[in-house]
Motif scaffolding. Structure first.
Motif, PDB file in Angstrom:
ATOM      1  N   VAL A  38      -2.175   3.120  -3.010  1.00  0.00           N
ATOM      2  CA  VAL A  38      -1.852   1.776  -2.525  1.00  0.00           C
ATOM      3  C   VAL A  38      -1.431   1.829  -1.062  1.00  0.00           C
ATOM      4  CG1 VAL A  38      -0.271  -0.151  -2.800  1.00  0.00           C
ATOM      5  CG2 VAL A  38      -1.207   0.985  -4.809  1.00  0.00           C
ATOM      6  N   GLY A  50       0.803  -3.240  -2.061  1.00  0.00           N
ATOM      7  CA  GLY A  50      -0.335  -3.403  -1.166  1.00  0.00           C
ATOM      8  C   GLY A  50      -1.629  -3.440  -1.932  1.00  0.00           C
ATOM      9  N   TYR A  51      -2.673  -2.870  -1.327  1.00  0.00           N
ATOM     10  CA  TYR A  51      -3.999  -2.890  -1.931  1.00  0.00           C
ATOM     11  C   TYR A  51      -4.474  -1.467  -2.149  1.00  0.00           C
ATOM     12  CZ  TYR A  51      -3.658  -7.627  -0.243  1.00  0.00           C
ATOM     13  OH  TYR A  51      -3.213  -8.892   0.015  1.00  0.00           O
ATOM     14  N   ALA A  56     -10.976  -2.463  -1.283  1.00  0.00           N
ATOM     15  CA  ALA A  56     -10.581  -3.377  -0.188  1.00  0.00           C
ATOM     16  C   ALA A  56     -10.127  -2.621   1.064  1.00  0.00           C
ATOM     17  CB  ALA A  56      -9.476  -4.302  -0.664  1.00  0.00           C
ATOM     18  N   ALA A  67     -12.904  -0.758   2.888  1.00  0.00           N
ATOM     19  CA  ALA A  67     -13.804  -1.661   3.609  1.00  0.00           C
ATOM     20  C   ALA A  67     -13.124  -2.170   4.874  1.00  0.00           C
ATOM     21  CB  ALA A  67     -14.206  -2.819   2.706  1.00  0.00           C
ATOM     22  N   LYS A  68     -11.846  -2.538   4.755  1.00  0.00           N
ATOM     23  CA  LYS A  68     -11.159  -3.079   5.926  1.00  0.00           C
ATOM     24  C   LYS A  68     -10.963  -2.005   6.985  1.00  0.00           C
ATOM     25  CE  LYS A  68      -8.498  -6.918   4.017  1.00  0.00           C
ATOM     26  NZ  LYS A  68      -7.145  -7.483   3.877  1.00  0.00           N
ATOM     27  N   HIS A 120       0.490 -14.721  -7.538  1.00  0.00           N
ATOM     28  CA  HIS A 120      -0.749 -14.544  -6.798  1.00  0.00           C
ATOM     29  C   HIS A 120      -1.428 -15.884  -6.584  1.00  0.00           C
ATOM     30  CE1 HIS A 120      -4.388 -12.646  -5.372  1.00  0.00           C
ATOM     31  NE2 HIS A 120      -5.067 -13.383  -6.216  1.00  0.00           N
ATOM     32  N   ARG A 173      -7.880 -17.189  -4.033  1.00  0.00           N
ATOM     33  CA  ARG A 173      -8.688 -17.678  -2.912  1.00  0.00           C
ATOM     34  C   ARG A 173      -9.700 -18.675  -3.450  1.00  0.00           C
ATOM     35  NH1 ARG A 173     -10.527 -11.702  -1.419  1.00  0.00           N
ATOM     36  NH2 ARG A 173     -10.995 -11.890  -3.645  1.00  0.00           N
ATOM     37  N   ALA A 224     -14.417  -7.762   2.477  1.00  0.00           N
ATOM     38  CA  ALA A 224     -13.197  -7.316   1.802  1.00  0.00           C
ATOM     39  C   ALA A 224     -12.225  -8.483   1.640  1.00  0.00           C
ATOM     40  CB  ALA A 224     -12.524  -6.189   2.589  1.00  0.00           C
ATOM     41  N   LYS A 225     -12.103  -9.299   2.653  1.00  0.00           N
ATOM     42  CA  LYS A 225     -11.115 -10.378   2.605  1.00  0.00           C
ATOM     43  C   LYS A 225     -11.492 -11.445   1.590  1.00  0.00           C
ATOM     44  CE  LYS A 225      -9.401 -12.336   6.153  1.00  0.00           C
ATOM     45  NZ  LYS A 225      -9.196 -12.941   7.460  1.00  0.00           N
ATOM     46  N   THR A 226     -12.796 -11.748   1.517  1.00  0.00           N
ATOM     47  CA  THR A 226     -13.178 -12.915   0.720  1.00  0.00           C
ATOM     48  C   THR A 226     -13.657 -12.571  -0.679  1.00  0.00           C
ATOM     49  OG1 THR A 226     -15.388 -12.781   1.675  1.00  0.00           O
ATOM     50  CG2 THR A 226     -13.836 -14.264   2.727  1.00  0.00           C
ATOM     51  N   MET A 272     -13.718  -9.063  -2.208  1.00  0.00           N
ATOM     52  CA  MET A 272     -13.142  -7.929  -2.941  1.00  0.00           C
ATOM     53  C   MET A 272     -11.781  -8.336  -3.499  1.00  0.00           C
ATOM     54  SD  MET A 272     -14.095  -4.637  -0.667  1.00  0.00           S
ATOM     55  CE  MET A 272     -15.721  -4.323  -0.083  1.00  0.00           C
ATOM     56  N   PRO A 273     -11.336  -7.631  -4.554  1.00  0.00           N
ATOM     57  CA  PRO A 273     -10.069  -8.045  -5.168  1.00  0.00           C
ATOM     58  C   PRO A 273      -8.930  -8.001  -4.162  1.00  0.00           C
ATOM     59  CG  PRO A 273     -10.830  -5.955  -6.063  1.00  0.00           C
ATOM     60  CD  PRO A 273     -11.944  -6.497  -5.250  1.00  0.00           C
ATOM     61  N   ASP A 274      -8.112  -9.052  -4.169  1.00  0.00           N
ATOM     62  CA  ASP A 274      -7.028  -9.123  -3.196  1.00  0.00           C
ATOM     63  C   ASP A 274      -5.676  -9.248  -3.878  1.00  0.00           C
ATOM     64  OD1 ASP A 274      -6.387 -12.506  -2.118  1.00  0.00           O
ATOM     65  OD2 ASP A 274      -7.029 -11.760  -4.088  1.00  0.00           O
ATOM     66  N   GLU A 275      -5.610  -8.828  -5.142  1.00  0.00           N
ATOM     67  CA  GLU A 275      -4.311  -8.922  -5.814  1.00  0.00           C
ATOM     68  C   GLU A 275      -3.463  -7.744  -5.408  1.00  0.00           C
ATOM     69  OE1 GLU A 275      -6.369 -11.078  -9.486  1.00  0.00           O
ATOM     70  OE2 GLU A 275      -4.859  -9.564 -10.005  1.00  0.00           O
ATOM     71  N   GLU A 276      -2.233  -8.043  -5.063  1.00  0.00           N
ATOM     72  CA  GLU A 276      -1.348  -6.983  -4.628  1.00  0.00           C
ATOM     73  C   GLU A 276      -0.980  -6.107  -5.803  1.00  0.00           C
ATOM     74  OE1 GLU A 276       1.657  -9.236  -2.397  1.00  0.00           O
ATOM     75  OE2 GLU A 276       0.961  -8.102  -0.668  1.00  0.00           O
ATOM     76  N   VAL A 277      -0.975  -4.841  -5.545  1.00  0.00           N
ATOM     77  CA  VAL A 277      -0.682  -3.848  -6.575  1.00  0.00           C
ATOM     78  C   VAL A 277       0.619  -3.163  -6.207  1.00  0.00           C
ATOM     79  CG1 VAL A 277      -1.477  -1.657  -7.519  1.00  0.00           C
ATOM     80  CG2 VAL A 277      -3.109  -3.483  -7.089  1.00  0.00           C
ATOM     81  N   ALA A 313      -7.416 -14.552   2.958  1.00  0.00           N
ATOM     82  CA  ALA A 313      -8.481 -15.560   2.987  1.00  0.00           C
ATOM     83  C   ALA A 313      -8.065 -16.740   2.135  1.00  0.00           C
ATOM     84  CB  ALA A 313      -9.769 -14.939   2.451  1.00  0.00           C
ATOM     85  N   ARG A 314      -8.527 -17.924   2.490  1.00  0.00           N
ATOM     86  CA  ARG A 314      -8.135 -19.110   1.704  1.00  0.00           C
ATOM     87  C   ARG A 314      -9.278 -19.635   0.855  1.00  0.00           C
ATOM     88  NH1 ARG A 314      -7.135 -22.902   5.320  1.00  0.00           N
ATOM     89  NH2 ARG A 314      -7.292 -21.514   7.090  1.00  0.00           N
TER      90      ARG A 314
END
Lengths: 529, 330, 263
Positions: free
Chosen positions: A32, A248-249, A254, A257-258, B16, B19, B96-98, B100-105, C262-263
Motif C-alpha cells: 500500500v 493508500g492504494y 493503480a 499506472a500512476k 468511500h 466516482r 488509473a484515476k477514472t 482502476m479501483p480507487d478504494e483506499e486500503v 476523479a469525480r
C-alpha cells in the motif's frame, strides 16, 4: 482459463521454479502506498535520473572527451577555421551535424536542472513535514549525499564541452583547490596533470561523470528506495490514519499506472523544454581560452549560492612565515558549505537531541505544528536565497537598474540579518496558524451570515466543522519540553549540568505551541452559540 | 464534570465516495474514450517525430508566436517526442484515476525492531564466530593482519602519484623575461608606444620564438593588459612609476582572486573590473583592490621600449601571477 | 538675301532653333555651374561649421563650454573628432537628458544634417578621428565572421557579454547591447572610446579586424534561434529561472492532478 492466461501462468511458473519470485511478488504487488501530490517530488528526481542515463548514453556515442587541439570544419560558420579542443568540436558536431543531437543535448541539460530542482523540492517537503525522523535518518543522510553529489555531477557535466563559460568555472574550481593550505598546489597539479588548464582534465572528469558518479548514484538511489519500500512511506495525518497503519492504494494496478505514467510525464516535460528552450548554447560562448571572459558569467543555478558566497566574501588573506592562507576563498568555498551540508545531514539527530523524542514517526507533521523546525527551515532557505541572488548580481543589476555595489552590500548585510528575521516571522506565523486551527475547531467555520437574535444581539453563524476536519486539526502531538536534571537526588550538581541546561532551553523553544482544542472545551462552548 | 480532559477522537476513514465512472457506465465509457484519445495523440506525436527526422530539412525555420523563429526540424523532433511521452503518461494516469479501483486500503505497519530473542541470538552468533576465528586469542594474527591491510591501503595512493608533476616553480614563473616584446592578442603584432592613444587598452602576450607554439597553459599565465593613461594621472611610488612608459602601464590579466581574465577597463574611472566576482582594481594605484573579494592587486609588469621603439618587458613579473596558494609568500 | 529669308520661314526653323537654344543654354549652364560647385563645397563646409557652431552654442555649450573647452560636468571636446560627435549625437546619447551615471541611448534630438554640422564644427577645433566612410564599412566584403568572433571574445565580451547583449559595470554603469546598432556607430565607438569604453586604436585592432568584429556582431544579430527560444542569451541565470517556474510548475501541476480524486 483462456489461452493467454495459461501461457502467462506457464511463464510465471517457469520463473518461480528458479527464483521463488511468486511469494515476494505477491506481497509486493499488494503493497500500500499513500497518495499525496507532494510524495511525487522524489519521483521527479528518480525519473530525471533515468532520463539523464538515457540521454547521456546517446551523447557518449558522439562526444570526444579530448583536449587535443583541432581546427573546426563543421557547418557552423561563425567558428569556421578556429582552433579548439576536440571536446568542444565534437559537442558542436552533436549540435549541428547529428539530427536530434542538439535536442538530446538540451534534454540532457534540462533533465539535470530538473533533477536538482526535484531534489531541493523533495528535500523541502521531507524537512518541513518531519519525514526524516526515526526510522528514516539514514535515508535523510543518503538524500543529502545525493544532493551534494548531484551538484558535483552537474558541474562536471556542463564542463565537458570545454566552452568559455564552463572553462571559467573550472578555472575557479582550480583556484579553490589551489588555495588549500599545505596540499593545495599538489592536489591541483595532480588533478590537472600539471599547471592549468593542461590537457588531461576533461578526459578525467569524463570518467568521473559517466562512470564513477553514476555508479555511486545508482547504489545510493537503490538503497534510498529500498529503505522507503521496506520502512513504508510516511503519510499525512487524517481520519483513519495512525502511526501503526498505511492508508493508500495497492501497487498494482493503480499506483503502478500512476507512478509509471508520471515517468512519461517527467520525460515529456523535459523533452518539451528541450524542444522549445535553448540551453547552454556553447557555439555562442566560444572555445575556452584563459585569456577571454564574458560579462555575466555564472555557474548553473544549483551552484549559484556558492558563487554568491564567493562574491560577497570580504578580501581576507593572511601572509605569515612565507605562506598564504586565502580566507576569502576558503571560507565561502569550503568552510561555510562544509558547515551547511554537515548541519543539514545531522539535522535529524540534532532535532531528536533537542526534543528528547526518540520514538518512531510515520505520521507527518503539518509544518505549522512544528513551529521551531519550520522557522529554522525558513531561516536556511532565506540564507540560500540571498546567496543565490548574489550569484546573479550583475544580471540582476542591469535588469533592474541597480548597481552591483548595492547588490553586494545588500547581500553581505542581508545574509546575516535576514535569516534571523525570517526565523522570527515564520515562528510567529506558525503559531498564528495554530491559533486559527484551534479557533476553527472550537468555534466552527465563519459562514458570513449575520443573524439577529430575539434579544436584539447580532451574531455571525458559525458552522461546526466535520469530525474528519476536527481530527485533522487536533491529531498532532504536542511534546512537553525536556526537564533534564541539573543536579541529582542528593542535590549534587551533575557533570552534564551545562549540557542539560542548554538542552532544556532549546527543547523549551522547540515546544512552544498553542494548546490543541479538546473535546472538553468544545462541549463547554456548545451552550454558548 | 470529570476532571480528565477528553481529546477529539478519530472518526475513522470516511466512507468511500464512488466516482461517476463506478456508477454510470456511460461515464466509464467516456473516460475510456478520453484515455484512448490520449494514447492516439501520443502515437501522432511519434509520427511527427519520425516525419521531422526524415523529411524536414536542416535549414528551415518556422515562426511560432511567443517563441519566435524556431528550427523546424528540432522543433518537430522535440515536440513529437514531448507529445508522445507526455500523452502516454497522461493516458496512464487518467486510466488509473477514472477506471482502476480507487478504494483506499489499510495495511498494518510492522515493527522493525527484531524481538529480544533474535537480538540476543545475533549477538551470540557474532561473539561465538569471533571467538572461534580466534582473533582475540591470537594477537600475532591480529597484528600482522593489521599491518598487511594497512600497508596495502597505501598502494592505490602510490599508483596515483603519476597523475601529475610536482608544482616546483611552475606557479612562480611566466614566459616574460627582460626584453620580451609585447605582441597583440590575437595577431601577434609588436606594439609601439605611439600605437596606443590615451584611454586605449591592448590585450597582449609575450612574443614567441619562431619555432615556438603557444599553448593555453602559456596564455593562462602570460596574458597581459596594456592601458594608456596620461602620466600625471598615476598615483604611484617612484619604483612602480619606473615600470610604466609614457603613461602606458601593464598588468597581468589573470585575476589575483580566482584566475578569470580581468580586462574590463572603465576609461573614465580608471578602474578594472573582474566580471566573475566583481573585484575592482584601481589602475592609477597599481591595480589596488578597491571593492570585491580579491585580497591582492594585479601583478604589474615593468615595461619600457627597445631600440626600435617597440614595447618590451623590463624584467619578469616580481611575484607569481594568478590566484594565491600556500607557498606564496606575499 | 532671298535664300536666308526663305530659310527663316521654313517649317522646321522653329524646332531647330529651339533645339539649338536648349543646347546652348545647357552647355553654358554646365560650364558656368562647374566652376560654381567647387566654390560651393568649400562654401558648404564653412556653412556647416557655422551651422554647427550655432547648434553647439544653443544645445551643448551650457555643459561643454562656449569654446568646447569643457567644464565641471562635461569633458572638453577639443580633439575628440567628428567620429565622437557623430556617435554621441547620432545615437541620441547627447544632449544628455538626466545627469545620471551614464548617458543612455535615446531618440536623437538632431537630424542627420544637424549632426553632420555639429561634427564638422567640432572637427574644425582640432584634429581627431573622422567619421568612417562607407568604403571603410563594407564588412560583408572585407570582414571575416570567424576571426571577428575571436576578436570580439578577447576584446569586447568581458563588458558586452559573449553574445553582445550587454553587461554590468561598477556603480550602475553598463555596457549596452550591440544588437541593432549600425556598423558606423560600432566602428566609431571603437575608435573614440565613449564614456567608460576604452579606445581601440587602429594599431592594436586594425581596420580590417574592426570590420571582422562588426561582421560577427551582425551575424550574431541575425543568427536564428538554433536550439529554441533564446532566453536572453545571458547564460544559466535565465535557464535556472525557467526551470524553477515553467519546469517545476508543470510537473507539480500534473502531480496535483494525479493525486486528485476523479469525480
Amino acid at each position: 482459463m483462456t489461452a493467454r492466461e495459461r501461457i502467462a501462468g506457464n511463464v510465471a511458473g517457469y520463473v518461480d521454479d528458479r527464483t521463488g519470485a511468486a511469494k515476494w511478488m505477491k506481497k509486493n504487488l499488494t503493497k500500500v502506498f499513500p497518495d499525496h501530490w507532494s510524495f511525487l517530488l522524489g519521483e521527479i528526481c528518480l525519473y530525471s535520473f533515468v532520463i539523464l542515463l538515457l540521454s547521456g548514453t546517446f551523447l557518449t556515442f558522439w562526444f570526444d572527451p579530448s583536449m587535443r587541439e583541432v581546427v573546426y570544419e563543421g557547418s557552423y560558420a561563425p567558428l569556421e577555421g578556429l582552433k579548439m579542443s576536440a571536446a568542444y568540436a565534437s559537442t558542436l558536431d552533436i549540435s549541428f551535424e547529428v539530427r536530434g543531437g542538439l535536442l538530446m543535448r538540451q534534454i540532457h541539460h534540462w533533465a539535470a536542472l530538473i533533477f536538482m530542482v526535484g531534489i531541493v523540492a523533495h528535500l523541502l517537503r521531507v524537512y518541513f513535514t518531519g519525514a526524516f525522523r526515526k526510522p528514516r535518518e539514514f535515508n535523510w543522510i543518503i538524500g543529502v549525499g545525493l544532493l551534494t553529489l548531484g551538484i558535483v555531477e552537474g558541474f562536471l557535466g556542463y564542463s565537458l564541452p570545454d566552452d568559455l563559460l564552463s572553462g571559467t568555472g573550472i578555472r575557479i574550481a582550480e583556484a579553490i583547490i589551489q588555495a588549500l593550505p599545505l596540499v593545495g598546489t599538489y592536489i591541483a597539479f595532480f588533478a590537472f596533470g600539471g599547471p592549468f588548464p593542461g590537457e588531461v582534465f576533461i578526459p578525467r572528469i569524463y570518467t568521473v561523470h559517466i562512470l564513477l558518479l553514476p555508479a555511486i548514484f545508482l547504489a545510493l538511489i537503490t538503497v534510498h528506495l529500498m529503505l522507503v519500500w521496506y520502512q513504508k512511506h510516511t503519510q499525512f495525518p487524517g481520519p483513519g490514519r495512525t502511526e501503526k497503519n498505511v492508508v493508500g492504494y495497492p501497487l498494482m494496478p493503480a499506483y503502478m499506472a500512476k507512478a509509471g505514467g508520471f515517468f512519461f510525464i517527467v520525460f515529456g516535460v523535459t523533452a518539451f523544454l528541450g524542444a522549445i528552450a535553448s540551453i547552454n548554447p556553447i557555439w555562442l560562448y566560444g572555445p575556452y581560452t584563459p585569456g577571454q571572459i564574458s560579462a555575466g558569467s555564472q555557474p548553473d543555478w544549483y551552484m549559484g549560492w556558492l558563487d554568491g558566497l564567493v562574491r560577497m566574501a570580504p578580501p581576507l588573506e593572511t601572509h605569515a612565515f612565507g605562506h598564504t592562507i586565502s580566507w576569502n576563498i576558503l571560507i565561502p568555498g569550503l568552510i561555510l558549505p562544509g558547515i551547511m551540508f554537515t548541519g543539514l545531514a545531522l539535522y535529524p539527530f540534532i532535532e531528536s537531541w533537542a526534543t528528547g523524542d526518540k520514538r518512531e514517526h510515520h505520521l507527518l507533521d503539518r509544518p505549522r505544528n512544528a513551529p521551531n523546525r519550520t522557522a529554522i527551515g525558513a531561516m536556511a532557505l532565506t540564507f540560500t536565497l540571498v546567496t543565490l541572488l548574489n550569484g546573479g548580481n550583475d544580471i540582476i543589476a542591469t535588469t533592474f537598474h541597480l548597481t552591483i555595489n548595492q547588490m553586494m552590500w545588500f547581500s553581505r548585510i542581508g545574509v546575516i540579518v535576514l535569516p534571523p528575521l525570517a526565523f522570527i516571522i515564520t515562528k510567529r506565523l506558525c503559531l498564528s496558524l495554530q491559533r486559527a486551527d484551534r479557533d476553527l475547531v472550537l468555534h466552527g467555520r465563519e459562514t458570513g451570515r449575520l443573524v439577529r437574535m430575539p434579544s436584539g444581539e447580532f451574531i455571525e453563524v458559525h458552522e461546526p466543522i466535520s469530525a474528519e476536519k476536527a481530527w485533522l486539526l487536533t491529531s498532532h502531538e504536542q511534546i512537553a519540553p525536556l526537564e533534564l536534571p541539573e543536579s541529582d537526588a542528593a542535590g549534587v550538581r551533575r557533570p552534564a549540568a551545562i549540557k542539560n541546561k542548554i538542552r532544556n532551553r532549546i527543547s523549551r523553544a522547540t515546544a512552544v505551541a498553542v494548546p490543541k482544542a479538546t473535546e472538553t472545551e468544545r462541549r463547554e462552548l456548545e451552550g454558548h452559540h | 464534570m470529570s476532571s480528565e480532559i477528553e481529546m477529539i477522537k478519530d472518526p475513522g476513514l470516511p466512507a468511500h465516495v464512488h466516482r461517476s465512472m463506478d456508477i454510470d457506465p456511460k461515464a466509464a465509457q467516456r473516460a475510456e474514450r478520453q484515455v484512448a484519445i490520449l494514447f492516439i495523440l501520443s502515437a501522432l506525436g511519434t509520427l511527427l517525430l519520425i516525419y521531422s527526422y526524415v523529411f524536414v530539412q536542416d535549414d528551415i525555420f518556422i515562426f511560432i508566436p511567443v517563441l519566435g523563429n524556431m528550427h523546424a526540424q528540432q522543433l518537430g523532433i522535440g515536440m513529437g517526442m514531448a507529445i508522445a511521452l507526455f500523452c502516454i503518461g497522461a493516458g496512464a494516469i487518467h486510466w488509473a484515476k477514472t477506471l482502476m479501483p480507487d478504494e483506499e486500503v489499510i495495511a498494518e505497519r510492522h515493527e522493525f525492531r527484531s524481538d529480544d530473542e533474535d537480538r540476543e541470538e545475533f549477538v551470540k552468533t557474532v561473539k561465538e564466530g569471533a571467538a572461534v576465528a580466534g582473533l582475540g586469542r591470537r594477537p600475532l594474527i591480529k597484528r600482522t593482519l593489521g599491518a598487511a591491510l594497512g600497508l596495502s591501503a597505501l598502494t592505490p595512493l602510490l599508483l596515483l602519484r603519476d597523475l601529475g608533476p610536482l608544482p616546483k616553480d611552475e606557479l612562480t614563473k611566466t614566459s616574460w623575461k627582460a626584453g620580451t616584446r609585447l605582441v597583440t592578442d590575437p595577431g601577434d603584432r609588436p606594439l609601439r608606444a605611439e600605437d596606443l592613444e590615451v584611454g586605449a587598452v591592448a590585450q597582449t602576450l609575450p612574443e614567441l620564438a619562431p619555432d615556438q607554439h603557444r599553448t593555453l597553459n602559456d596564455i593562462a599565465k602570460d596574458a597581459v593588459l596594456l592601458i594608456r593613461l596620461r602620466p600625471e594621472e598615476f598615483n604611484l611610488d617612484a619604483e612602480r612609476l619606473s615600470w610604466t612608459h609614457e603613461g602606458i602601464i601593464a598588468f597581468s590579466k589573470i585575476c589575483s582572486h580566482m584566475g578569470c581574465a580581468v580586462a574590463l577597463y572603465e576609461q573614465q574611472t580608471k578602474h578594472l573590473l573582474c566580471p566573475c566576482h566583481q573585484s575592482t582594481f584601481d589602475v592609477t594605484r597599481a591595480a589596488k583592490v578597491i571593492f570585491g573579494p580579491s585580497a591582492r592587486p594585479l601583478p604589474q609588469l615593468a615595461i619600457t621600449v627597445d631600440a626600435e621603439g617597440y614595447l618590451i618587458a623590463q624584467a619578469p613579473f616580481n611575484e607569481p601571477v594568478g590566484p594565491s596558494f600556500w607557498e606564496r609568500s606575499s | 538675301m532671298k535664300r536666308l529669308s526663305r530659310l527663316r520661314r521654313h517649317r522646321a526653323a522653329g524646332p531647330i532653333l529651339l533645339v539649338f537654344a536648349l543646347f546652348t543654354i545647357g552647355t553654358t549652364f554646365q560650364v558656368a555651374s562647374a566652376v560654381d560647385s567647387e566654390n560651393t563645397t568649400t562654401a558648404s563646409r564653412s556653412v556647416a561649421i557655422e551651422e554647427g557652431k550655432q547648434i553647439f552654442l544653443k544645445g551643448c555649450s551650457s555643459c561643454h563650454g562656449i569654446n568646447a573647452e569643457g567644464g565641471q560636468i562635461a569633458p572638453s571636446l577639443i580633439g575628440v573628432g567628428a567620429a565622437s560627435v557623430d556617435f554621441q549625437v547620432g545615437t541620441g546619447r547627447m544632449p544628455m537628458a538626466d545627469m545620471s551615471v551614464q548617458a543612455m541611448r535615446k531618440t536623437p534630438v538632431y537630424n542627420a544634417e544637424e549632426v553632420n554640422a555639429l561634427a564638422t564644427y567640432v572637427a574644425s577645433l582640432a584634429p581627431g578621428p573622422a567619421v568612417p566612410g562607407d568604403e571603410l564599412l563594407n564588412y560583408e566584403r572585407d570582414g571575416s565572421v570567424a576571426e571577428g568572433g575571436e576578436l570580439f571574445r578577447t576584446n569586447c565580451a568581458m563588458c558586452h557579454n559573449f553574445a553582445a547583449q550587454g553587461g554590468a559595470l561598477t556603480q550602475g554603469k553598463y555596457a549596452p547591447t550591440l544588437m541593432g546598432v549600425e556598423p558606423k556607430y560600432i566602428y566609431e565607438a571603437m575608435i573614440t572610446g565613449p564614456q567608460s569604453m576604452p579606445v581601440f586604436s587602429d594599431k592594436t585592432i586594425t581596420p580590417e579586424e574592426k570590420l571582422s568584429m562588426i561582421a560577427w556582431i551582425k551575424a550574431a544579430e541575425s543568427e536564428p534561434q538554433l536550439g529554441g527560444a533564446s532566453l536572453g542569451r545571458v547564460g544559466p541565470v535565465t535557464e535556472g529561472l525557467l526551470v524553477w517556474t515553467l519546469g517545476i510548475g508543470l510537473l507539480i501541476g500534473v502531480a496535483v492532478w494525479l493525486a486528485m480524486k476523479a469525480r
